[in-house]
Structure formats: structure tokens, C-alpha cells
Motif scaffolding. Structure first.
Motif, PDB file in Angstrom:
ATOM      1  N   ASP A 118       0.803  -1.226   0.000  1.00  0.00           N
ATOM      2  CA  ASP A 118       0.000   0.000   0.000  1.00  0.00           C
ATOM      3  C   ASP A 118       0.834   1.272   0.000  1.00  0.00           C
ATOM      4  O   ASP A 118       0.293   2.371  -0.096  1.00  0.00           O
ATOM      5  CB  ASP A 118      -0.960   0.002   1.193  1.00  0.00           C
ATOM      6  CG  ASP A 118      -2.052  -1.044   1.036  1.00  0.00           C
ATOM      7  OD1 ASP A 118      -2.540  -1.209  -0.094  1.00  0.00           O
ATOM      8  OD2 ASP A 118      -2.394  -1.712   2.027  1.00  0.00           O
ATOM      9  N   THR A 125       3.900   3.676  -1.791  1.00  0.00           N
ATOM     10  CA  THR A 125       4.361   3.937  -3.157  1.00  0.00           C
ATOM     11  C   THR A 125       5.730   3.296  -3.374  1.00  0.00           C
ATOM     12  O   THR A 125       6.390   2.856  -2.419  1.00  0.00           O
ATOM     13  CB  THR A 125       4.490   5.451  -3.419  1.00  0.00           C
ATOM     14  OG1 THR A 125       5.557   5.968  -2.610  1.00  0.00           O
ATOM     15  CG2 THR A 125       3.191   6.178  -3.124  1.00  0.00           C
ATOM     16  N   ARG A 141       1.422   2.877  -6.528  1.00  0.00           N
ATOM     17  CA  ARG A 141       1.261   1.916  -5.427  1.00  0.00           C
ATOM     18  C   ARG A 141       2.019   0.642  -5.788  1.00  0.00           C
ATOM     19  O   ARG A 141       1.799   0.049  -6.826  1.00  0.00           O
ATOM     20  CB  ARG A 141      -0.226   1.633  -5.219  1.00  0.00           C
ATOM     21  CG  ARG A 141      -0.548   0.658  -4.115  1.00  0.00           C
ATOM     22  CD  ARG A 141      -2.056   0.467  -4.011  1.00  0.00           C
ATOM     23  NE  ARG A 141      -2.378  -0.599  -3.064  1.00  0.00           N
ATOM     24  CZ  ARG A 141      -2.425  -1.883  -3.364  1.00  0.00           C
ATOM     25  NH1 ARG A 141      -2.151  -2.280  -4.608  1.00  0.00           N
ATOM     26  NH2 ARG A 141      -2.744  -2.780  -2.454  1.00  0.00           N
ATOM     27  N   GLY A 172       1.913  -2.389  -4.726  1.00  0.00           N
ATOM     28  CA  GLY A 172       1.102  -3.592  -4.865  1.00  0.00           C
ATOM     29  C   GLY A 172       0.475  -3.759  -6.235  1.00  0.00           C
ATOM     30  O   GLY A 172       0.020  -4.854  -6.588  1.00  0.00           O
ATOM     31  N   ASP A 173       0.444  -2.684  -7.025  1.00  0.00           N
ATOM     32  CA  ASP A 173      -0.131  -2.749  -8.373  1.00  0.00           C
ATOM     33  C   ASP A 173       0.888  -3.210  -9.411  1.00  0.00           C
ATOM     34  O   ASP A 173       0.549  -3.374 -10.582  1.00  0.00           O
ATOM     35  CB  ASP A 173      -0.697  -1.375  -8.781  1.00  0.00           C
ATOM     36  CG  ASP A 173      -1.905  -0.977  -7.937  1.00  0.00           C
ATOM     37  OD1 ASP A 173      -2.607  -1.895  -7.459  1.00  0.00           O
ATOM     38  OD2 ASP A 173      -2.125   0.233  -7.734  1.00  0.00           O
TER      39      ASP A 173
END
Length: 497
Positions: free
Chosen positions: A90, A92, A136, A138-139
Motif C-alpha cells: 500500500d 508507493t 502503489r 502492490g499494483d
């Protein structure tokens, strides 16, 4: 240079390392190999300050060191990139890179956000990764997260980087990028300890191999002067023979049929059949939707449309309990978070899906439970001191066998295996292949997801290939080659034979 001499370590009287040695030269990529439980991870945890040694000496750049924490090791430029990446999804990209090392305006505590983002972007560009530092984390794909972990190590002035199964969840393209990055850093004098069970990678990227077996030192070999068979024999203490067992199974009538199965946004119109005694592999690149299809068949995901038939009858599967009632088992891709309760014992984990079988009149029968669990410990050759041993203390290969044992206890007629040998050593892999063979011979219908194409070709009777949520091809045993499978995995048109 790093030297580890006469290293020994025991846990509760159990000897894990016994007089082991290892050395790493400047600008070298040195593989550390051995079966699961050989002591590789313990060795590296001693080097990185997570564990303290019972005996022996660690020398870094000519100085004898005594690390009591990873921070101590980090001061000498030693960084470990674990198999389970230490990324905070979550935050950056820039926040992850500067975590614990944030740039501030003096003692005000105010962050120099723009400067950190600029430096993060420049560092990642040097490693061939062009991403927005405000994105982010996680992306991002696992491959890109892996590069970010390397960037964190470089930002910490790493001289020695330990990588544990770095390619376990990467696509072929991401592996190429990773290898390019490692070679560039090697040229700048950074050294790597490379832990992997993928023999092809070891011979492609490493300079030397040190082999451990059962907590002991076996030997070291220069890559140009050795071969696959010698390394395997050193790892397992014997000739392994053929990697894949012969397939002589009688394939019967259709057991499972999937028609136009769809989950909006994940995959669309997936149709295939699976027969009794058949091993049907599902191949494709990461993100193709293979695991999601398996999860939907098992009732973990809700289908948007489509039908599932078992033995010719339409099956309503809305939950894993429904799937289990239809005699479907599912060995998941991620054994640590989805396959096991790590704090539970081997016995508790295997019994978890078999409580009815282990009960009398609704009360758990300890004798039935122990008898069933011991059967699978023996049948699957699970290396353990006791069925009461915690799952988290087992090696990866033995953890995988516990998950398989849990589902074998349910007497499945359809068994889904998602990356069944990921992070498993060469000896344990062969044992798992034999288990798959035996199940198929007993008439179990097996759906196997695998990213290792030699494994797919060696064990499967038939392959279906997915790309970006669609079924792009089906390949019979006679047509099965890595080139054909990759043709379909990258969206190639239907081949004519």
C-alpha cells in the motif's frame, strides 16, 4: 570476500548445520544448492544476522565478524532478498525504497518527498525499470517488485546480495530482465549468493556452486567444469535417474467438463474436459488466468456464467465445501498462506480437511487421526521428527507434501495441483511426480497448473494453454514441445498439423 568456516547450528538438539563452509568472491554469482532441509536458509540467516551460530567463524573482507541482527550485517553490505518479498503493497514505490531511510529537512521530520521520488526513479531507471515512483507498489507485477527489492539493496550500499528463489513467481521475460540486472551489478563488483532449485538457471547465471546435504558440506564446483547429473548426485547422494516417471495410465471416461466458464474481468469462455486417470496441464504466462479458473472450479470464486459437469451431471459449486462434497481437492499455489496453518502441527494440518474421517459420532478420535496422519507421513516420505512438529519448521518440500497429504486424505476423484513443485528441490520434485503418477493410475483426474515447461511436457498427457484470460490452444502428447506451448501462451494462431 566472505568466508564461512566450520559453521554449526542446532535447534532443540536437532543439528541443522554441521561444520559447513562457504566462500564468496568479489563480483561473483555463487549458487547455494541442496535439497529442502539441507541447511541453505539457516546458513544464510547466520550470514545475515538473523541467527547466531553455535560454532565456526564468519569473515567479511578479512575481518572476523559476529552479527547479532540484520542491521549488523547491513553495515558490512550484506542484504538478503527473501523469497517472500518484503514489499509494503500500500506504499508507493519511492516510500518502499526509502523506508527507514527517509530524507528530511533537518530535524523537522518533514519529508523531502520530491527528492526521494526523483532519486527512486533515477535508481530504477539504472536497473531498466521505468515506473512512476508515486505508483502503489502492490499494483506492480512480482517481477517489478523483485527489481525494487534489488534497488533497495543498492540504495543501502549492498556489496553482497543473497537471493532466495528469486524467479519462483516470474515470467520468462521478467527472468531475462532480472538476469540482465544481476550481470550488470556483477560487472560493478557486487556479489550474489543465488539460491534456486531451477538447475537451468544455475547453469545460465552462476559462476560456482556450493552443495549442502543434510546439514553438511558436500563440495564446490565451477560451473564450466560440472554438469546437471553430477550436481544432482551431490545433492541427493545418489544417481537420480530419469527426472520424470514413465506414464502408463489407463485414461478413462470424462470426469470433469467445464463449459464457457467466465469470471468478468479475469477470464472468459473457458471450456475443456478432464478424464479419469489423465493429467491435464494448464500452461500460460503469469496473469493468464490459470489460477483463477482453478479457484472458480473449486468454488473459491463465483462464476459470472458457465457450467461445470461432473460425471456428466451439472454440478452446483458455490463454495470449497461444495467442491469437497463433489470429491474435488485443491493443492494451492501458495502453501504458506493458503495451504497450511503454519503454527499448527503436521498432524493438525493433515487432519484439517479430514475431520469427519477422523471422528466418531462427531467427536475427534485421536487414534484415527494419528493412524491417518502417520500413513501419509510414511507414504509421502515427509521428513519430520514427529507428527507434532509445527508446519512452519519444515522445509519447503516437506511443507508441500503435508498439503498434498491433507488432500489425499479426502480421497479426491478430481485433484487440482497449482504449481505443485514450486520452491521444491530436485529430489522432492521426483517424489511428487511419482505421487501424481500413482494417483492417475488409481483413476484420479488431475488438473495441473505449472509454469515449468519441462515439467508440463514430462508429466502431462495433454496441455491447454491460456493467454490473457482466454483459451488459446490445446496440445496433445505427440505435439508437445516448449516452442508450441509458448506459441499459444503468447497469443499465436491455431497451428495446423
Amino acid at each position: 570476500m566472505i568466508e564461512m568456516k566450520g559453521i554449526s547450528k542446532s535447534f532443540s538438539g536437532n543439528v541443522v548445520l554441521d561444520n559447513v563452509q562457504f566462500n564468496l568472491a568479489d563480483g561473483e554469482i555463487h549458487a547455494l544448492m541442496g535439497e529442502n532441509g539441507a541447511g541453505k536458509s539457516t546458513m544464510m540467516k547466520i550470514l545475515s544476522g538473523i541467527y547466531t551460530k553455535d560454532a565456526g567463524e564468519v569473515v567479511v573482507d578479512g575481518e572476523v565478524v559476529h552479527f547479532k541482527s540484520p542491521k549488523d550485517a547491513e553495515k558490512y553490505g550484506i542484504i538478503v532478498i527473501h523469497q517472500e518479498l518484503n514489499i509494503l503493497p500500500d506504499l508507493t514505490v519511492a516510500q518502499n525504497l526509502f523506508l527507514g531511510k527517509e530524507l528530511t529537512y533537518g530535524k523537522t521530520g518533514i519529508l523531502k518527498t520530491r527528492q526521494m521520488e526523483k532519486e527512486a526513479h533515477e535508481l530504477l531507471l539504472r536497473l531498466g525499470l521505468d515506473v512512476n515512483p508515486r505508483m502503489r507498489t502492490g499494483d506492480l507485477s512480482v517481477g517489478k517488485q523483485q527489481i525494487i527489492e534489488i534497488a533497495k539493496a543498492i540504495a543501502s550500499d549492498a556489496k553482497y546480495i543473497v537471493m532466495d528463489e528469486p524467479t519462483a513467481a516470474l515470467t520468462d521475460r521478467e527472468i531475462e530482465t532480472l538476469f540482465k540486472t544481476i550481470r550488470e551489478l556483477k560487472a560493478k563488483g557486487i556479489s550474489f549468493v543465488y539460491i534456486s532449485h531451477r538447475m537451468e538457471e544455475i547453469f545460465a547465471i552462476c559462476d560456482r556452486i556450493t552443495i549442502l546435504r543434510d546439514g553438511g558440506y558436500v563440495g564446490v564446483r565451477n560451473i564450466p567444469e560440472t554438469n546437471f547429473d553430477e550436481i544432482v548426485a551431490m545433492m541427493v547422494g545418489r544417481e537420480l535417474g530419469e527426472r520424470f516417471p514413465e506414464r502408463n495410465c489407463q485414461i478413462g471416461e470424462t470426469k470433469l467438463e467445464v463449459r464457457n466458464l467466465t469470471v468478468n474481468g479475469l477470464f472468459k469462455d473457458i471450456s475443456f474436459s478432464l478424464k479419469k486417470g489423465e493429467v491435464l496441464a494448464v500452461a500460460g504466462l503469469m496473469g493468464a488466468g490459470r489460477t483463477e479458473v482453478a479457484q472458480t472450479i473449486f468454488g473459491y470464486r463465483k462464476a459470472s456464467s458457465g457450467e461445470i459437469f461432473i460425471d456428466g451431471k451439472k454440478a452446483t459449486i458455490k463454495s470449497p465445501i461444495d467442491a469437497m462434497n463433489h470429491r474435488i481437492g485443491f493443492v494451492t499455489e501458495d502453501r504458506k498462506t493458503q495451504g497450511l496453518v503454519l503454527d499448527f502441527s503436521i498432524k493438525e494440518n493433515i487432519a484439517l480437511a479430514n475431520l469427519k474421517k477422523c471422528s466418531s459420532s462427531g467427536v475427534l478420535n485421536k487414534e484415527k487421526e494419528t493412524s491417518m496422519v502417520m500413513k501419509y507421513i510414511e507414504d509421502l516420505k515427509i521428513r519430520t521428527s514427529s507428527p507434532e512438529q509445527s508446519a512452519k519448521s519444515l522445509s519447503g518440500g516437506n511443507q508441500q507434501k503435508v498439503v498434498i497429504g491433507k488432500w489425499l486424505g479426502t480421497d479426491p476423484e478430481i485433484l487440482i495441483l497449482d504449481e505443485p513443485t514450486r520452491g521444491v528441490d530436485i529430489g522432492a520434485k521426483k517424489e511428487i511426480y511419482h505421487i501424481i503418477n500413482q494417483l492417475a493410475e488409481a483413476g484420479v483426474a488431475i488438473l495441473m497448473i505449472s509454469s515449468e515447461l519441462p515439467e508440463v511436457i514430462g508429466i502431462a498427457d495433454r496441455v491447454i494453454v491460456m493467454q490473457e484470460g482466454k483459451l488459446t490452444g490445446e496440445v496433445n502428447k505427440e505435439q508437445m514441445t516448449q516452442e508450441v506451448i509458448m506459441h499459444y501462451a503468447t497469443g499465436g494462431e491455431q497451428l495446423v498439423y
